[in-house]
Design a protein around this motif. Structure first.
Motif, PDB file in Angstrom:
ATOM      1  N   LEU A 159     149.665 -52.785  50.399  1.00 15.25           N
ATOM      2  CA  LEU A 159     150.257 -52.708  51.306  1.00 15.25           C
ATOM      3  C   LEU A 159     151.621 -52.559  50.897  1.00 15.25           C
ATOM      4  CD1 LEU A 159     148.494 -55.744  53.311  1.00 15.25           C
ATOM      5  CD2 LEU A 159     147.655 -53.413  53.238  1.00 15.25           C
ATOM      6  N   ARG A 160     152.419 -51.633  51.950  1.00 13.41           N
ATOM      7  CA  ARG A 160     153.684 -51.496  51.552  1.00 13.41           C
ATOM      8  C   ARG A 160     154.602 -52.064  52.629  1.00 13.41           C
ATOM      9  NH1 ARG A 160     150.666 -47.380  49.364  1.00 13.41           N
ATOM     10  NH2 ARG A 160     151.151 -46.844  47.040  1.00 13.41           N
ATOM     11  N   CYS A 161     155.943 -52.451  51.827  1.00 15.00           N
ATOM     12  CA  CYS A 161     157.128 -52.884  52.771  1.00 15.00           C
ATOM     13  C   CYS A 161     158.292 -52.352  52.319  1.00 15.00           C
ATOM     14  CB  CYS A 161     157.095 -54.480  52.626  1.00 15.00           C
ATOM     15  SG  CYS A 161     158.470 -55.204  53.327  1.00 15.00           S
ATOM     16  N   VAL A 162     159.221 -51.790  53.118  1.00 13.45           N
ATOM     17  CA  VAL A 162     160.681 -51.472  52.932  1.00 13.45           C
ATOM     18  C   VAL A 162     161.429 -52.550  53.517  1.00 13.45           C
ATOM     19  CG1 VAL A 162     162.266 -49.695  53.202  1.00 13.45           C
ATOM     20  CG2 VAL A 162     159.976 -49.135  53.236  1.00 13.45           C
ATOM     21  N   PRO A 163     162.017 -53.417  52.667  1.00 16.47           N
ATOM     22  CA  PRO A 163     163.138 -54.391  53.214  1.00 16.47           C
ATOM     23  C   PRO A 163     164.453 -53.841  53.848  1.00 16.47           C
ATOM     24  CG  PRO A 163     162.549 -54.476  50.740  1.00 16.47           C
ATOM     25  CD  PRO A 163     161.987 -53.254  51.412  1.00 16.47           C
ATOM     26  N   TYR A 190     161.799 -62.805  43.944  1.00 13.28           N
ATOM     27  CA  TYR A 190     162.962 -62.498  43.936  1.00 13.28           C
ATOM     28  C   TYR A 190     163.384 -62.025  42.385  1.00 13.28           C
ATOM     29  CZ  TYR A 190     168.124 -63.756  43.270  1.00 13.28           C
ATOM     30  OH  TYR A 190     169.467 -63.762  42.982  1.00 13.28           O
ATOM     31  N   ASN A 191     164.123 -61.159  42.056  1.00 14.02           N
ATOM     32  CA  ASN A 191     164.816 -60.704  40.919  1.00 14.02           C
ATOM     33  C   ASN A 191     163.566 -60.277  40.094  1.00 14.02           C
ATOM     34  OD1 ASN A 191     166.866 -60.240  38.966  1.00 14.02           O
ATOM     35  ND2 ASN A 191     166.567 -62.311  38.273  1.00 14.02           N
ATOM     36  N   ASN A 192     162.575 -59.577  40.725  1.00 10.73           N
ATOM     37  CA  ASN A 192     161.532 -58.946  40.021  1.00 10.73           C
ATOM     38  C   ASN A 192     160.585 -60.128  39.282  1.00 10.73           C
ATOM     39  OD1 ASN A 192     162.119 -56.247  40.409  1.00 10.73           O
ATOM     40  ND2 ASN A 192     163.536 -56.221  38.928  1.00 10.73           N
ATOM     41  N   GLU A 193     160.530 -61.256  40.000  1.00  8.48           N
ATOM     42  CA  GLU A 193     159.487 -62.111  39.786  1.00  8.48           C
ATOM     43  C   GLU A 193     159.099 -62.852  40.676  1.00  8.48           C
ATOM     44  OE1 GLU A 193     161.432 -63.832  36.358  1.00  8.48           O
ATOM     45  OE2 GLU A 193     161.735 -65.500  37.507  1.00  8.48           O
ATOM     46  N   PRO A 251     157.945 -51.546  42.760  1.00  6.23           N
ATOM     47  CA  PRO A 251     158.021 -50.713  41.774  1.00  6.23           C
ATOM     48  C   PRO A 251     159.079 -49.623  41.624  1.00  6.23           C
ATOM     49  CG  PRO A 251     156.585 -50.071  43.691  1.00  6.23           C
ATOM     50  CD  PRO A 251     157.127 -51.194  43.837  1.00  6.23           C
ATOM     51  N   ASP A 252     159.733 -49.313  42.672  1.00  8.07           N
ATOM     52  CA  ASP A 252     160.765 -48.335  42.634  1.00  8.07           C
ATOM     53  C   ASP A 252     162.259 -48.815  43.265  1.00  8.07           C
ATOM     54  OD1 ASP A 252     159.584 -46.621  45.470  1.00  8.07           O
ATOM     55  OD2 ASP A 252     160.315 -48.670  45.431  1.00  8.07           O
ATOM     56  N   GLY A 253     162.311 -50.059  43.179  1.00  9.51           N
ATOM     57  CA  GLY A 253     163.667 -50.650  43.635  1.00  9.51           C
ATOM     58  C   GLY A 253     163.753 -50.934  45.155  1.00  9.51           C
ATOM     59  N   SER A 254     162.937 -50.133  45.927  1.00  7.96           N
ATOM     60  CA  SER A 254     163.103 -50.186  47.413  1.00  7.96           C
ATOM     61  C   SER A 254     161.784 -50.760  48.031  1.00  7.96           C
ATOM     62  CB  SER A 254     163.389 -48.872  48.002  1.00  7.96           C
ATOM     63  OG  SER A 254     162.454 -47.964  47.503  1.00  7.96           O
ATOM     64  N   THR A 302     155.661 -54.030  47.245  1.00  2.02           N
ATOM     65  CA  THR A 302     153.858 -54.012  47.719  1.00  2.02           C
ATOM     66  C   THR A 302     153.359 -55.249  47.407  1.00  2.02           C
ATOM     67  OG1 THR A 302     153.466 -53.048  45.313  1.00  2.02           O
ATOM     68  CG2 THR A 302     153.992 -51.562  47.009  1.00  2.02           C
ATOM     69  N   LEU A 303     152.131 -55.344  48.112  1.00  2.74           N
ATOM     70  CA  LEU A 303     151.027 -56.196  48.085  1.00  2.74           C
ATOM     71  C   LEU A 303     150.014 -55.420  47.541  1.00  2.74           C
ATOM     72  CD1 LEU A 303     150.030 -59.261  48.307  1.00  2.74           C
ATOM     73  CD2 LEU A 303     149.547 -58.920  50.565  1.00  2.74           C
ATOM     74  N   LYS A 304     149.160 -55.817  46.466  1.00  2.00           N
ATOM     75  CA  LYS A 304     148.128 -55.462  46.196  1.00  2.00           C
ATOM     76  C   LYS A 304     146.975 -56.628  46.226  1.00  2.00           C
ATOM     77  CE  LYS A 304     147.873 -52.610  42.263  1.00  2.00           C
ATOM     78  NZ  LYS A 304     147.549 -52.255  41.069  1.00  2.00           N
ATOM     79  N   ILE A 305     145.898 -56.005  46.656  1.00  2.00           N
ATOM     80  CA  ILE A 305     144.676 -56.763  46.744  1.00  2.00           C
ATOM     81  C   ILE A 305     143.505 -56.015  45.686  1.00  2.00           C
ATOM     82  CG2 ILE A 305     142.863 -58.026  47.984  1.00  2.00           C
ATOM     83  CD1 ILE A 305     144.716 -57.978  50.463  1.00  2.00           C
ATOM     84  N   ARG A 306     143.280 -56.578  44.715  1.00  2.00           N
ATOM     85  CA  ARG A 306     142.440 -55.845  43.586  1.00  2.00           C
ATOM     86  C   ARG A 306     140.989 -55.603  44.128  1.00  2.00           C
ATOM     87  NH1 ARG A 306     145.485 -56.757  39.660  1.00  2.00           N
ATOM     88  NH2 ARG A 306     145.350 -59.009  40.123  1.00  2.00           N
ATOM     89  N   SER A 307     140.212 -56.584  44.526  1.00  3.31           N
ATOM     90  CA  SER A 307     138.897 -56.292  45.156  1.00  3.31           C
ATOM     91  C   SER A 307     138.705 -56.949  46.282  1.00  3.31           C
ATOM     92  CB  SER A 307     138.068 -56.921  43.880  1.00  3.31           C
ATOM     93  OG  SER A 307     136.689 -56.739  44.331  1.00  3.31           O
ATOM     94  N   THR A 308     138.944 -56.364  47.508  1.00  3.81           N
ATOM     95  CA  THR A 308     138.754 -56.916  48.822  1.00  3.81           C
ATOM     96  C   THR A 308     137.709 -57.737  49.096  1.00  3.81           C
ATOM     97  OG1 THR A 308     138.340 -54.927  49.621  1.00  3.81           O
ATOM     98  CG2 THR A 308     140.625 -55.684  49.857  1.00  3.81           C
TER      99      THR A 308
END
Lengths: 114, 110
Positions: free
Chosen positions: A21-25, A50-53, A70-73, A76-82
């Motif tokens: 799932l993707r988000c653009v802040p 925050y601050n990449n962690e 991943p790209d500074g903008s 993302t939220l990843k669910i590995r095995s739904t």
């Protein structure tokens, strides 16, 4: 007015599949969050970033979940095995630098796991 | 995190003022009070935030007494489009996560 955007708006997946799932802040925001809301239930905190962690995470945010920017903008939220119980609305929220800054929520992604 | 208590539901008519009160007896010194609005299948939308006394913006007013153990969201002249769930949240001190309760379901009738 700046807005948080999320993609996709809807996602249907099979149990066991991975979803991202993707988000653009909002552009000058540096704090990022994911929440979820199962149909008819409360909005629940998943993770803050925050601050990449990860700053904080809830019990819901187990090893199946991960977040990254991943790209500074995009955030993302990843669910590995739904799982079936992952079906919910997932909301991204972002906030600025000030300590008491308000969290602004995106429109959400509706995830349905079959 | 301070727990909040608010009415489960409220009814109103168009054009009326609506006041939703929230109790937060255990609010910490550095906690802020924030109200969000949520429509079905949408993300929570920020309404107003305050620390003490009164805050007003173009949408609502927030009244906070001196002891800060409660707060009241005031919506002037509601319309049908104000039908939504309203959440009172307390935090911003030691942690930045938001803890949502069940909120107050406001139904506005014509």
């Amino acid at each position: 007015e700046p807005e948080v955007t999320q993609t996709p708006s809807h996602q249907v997946t099979q149990m066991g599949q991975e979803v991202i799932l993707r988000c653009v802040p909002i552009s000058n925001h540096l704090y990022f969050y994911w929440y979820r809301q199962i149909l008819g239930q409360k909005v629940e905190f998943l993770v803050s970033f925050y601050n990449n962690e990860i700053s904080e995470k809830s019990e819901i945010f187990d090893d199946q979940f991960s977040v990254e920017r991943p790209d500074g903008s995009n955030f993302t939220l990843k669910i590995r095995s739904t799982k079936l119980e992952d079906s919910a609305m997932y909301f991204c929220a972002t906030s600025g630098l000030a300590e008491q800054e308000t969290q602004y929520f995106g429109p959400g992604t509706r995830l349905l796991v079959l | 995190l301070a727990k909040t208590t608010q009415p489960i539901s409220m009814d109103s008519y168009e054009g009326q003022e609506v006041n939703i009160t929230c109790s937060h007896n255990n609010i910490a010194t550095n906690d802020y009070i924030t109200w969000y609005q949520q429509f079905p299948s949408q993300g929570p939308r920020f309404i107003i935030q305050g620390y003490k006394t009164k805050v007003t913006n173009e949408v609502a007013s927030l009244f906070i007494p001196a002891d800060r153990k409660s707060s009241t969201l005031s919506l002037p002249r509601v319309s049908l489009s104000d039908t939504a769930v309203y959440y009172c949240l307390v935090g911003g001190g030691d942690t930045d996560k938001l803890i949502f309760g069940t909120g107050t379901r406001l139904q506005v009738f014509p």
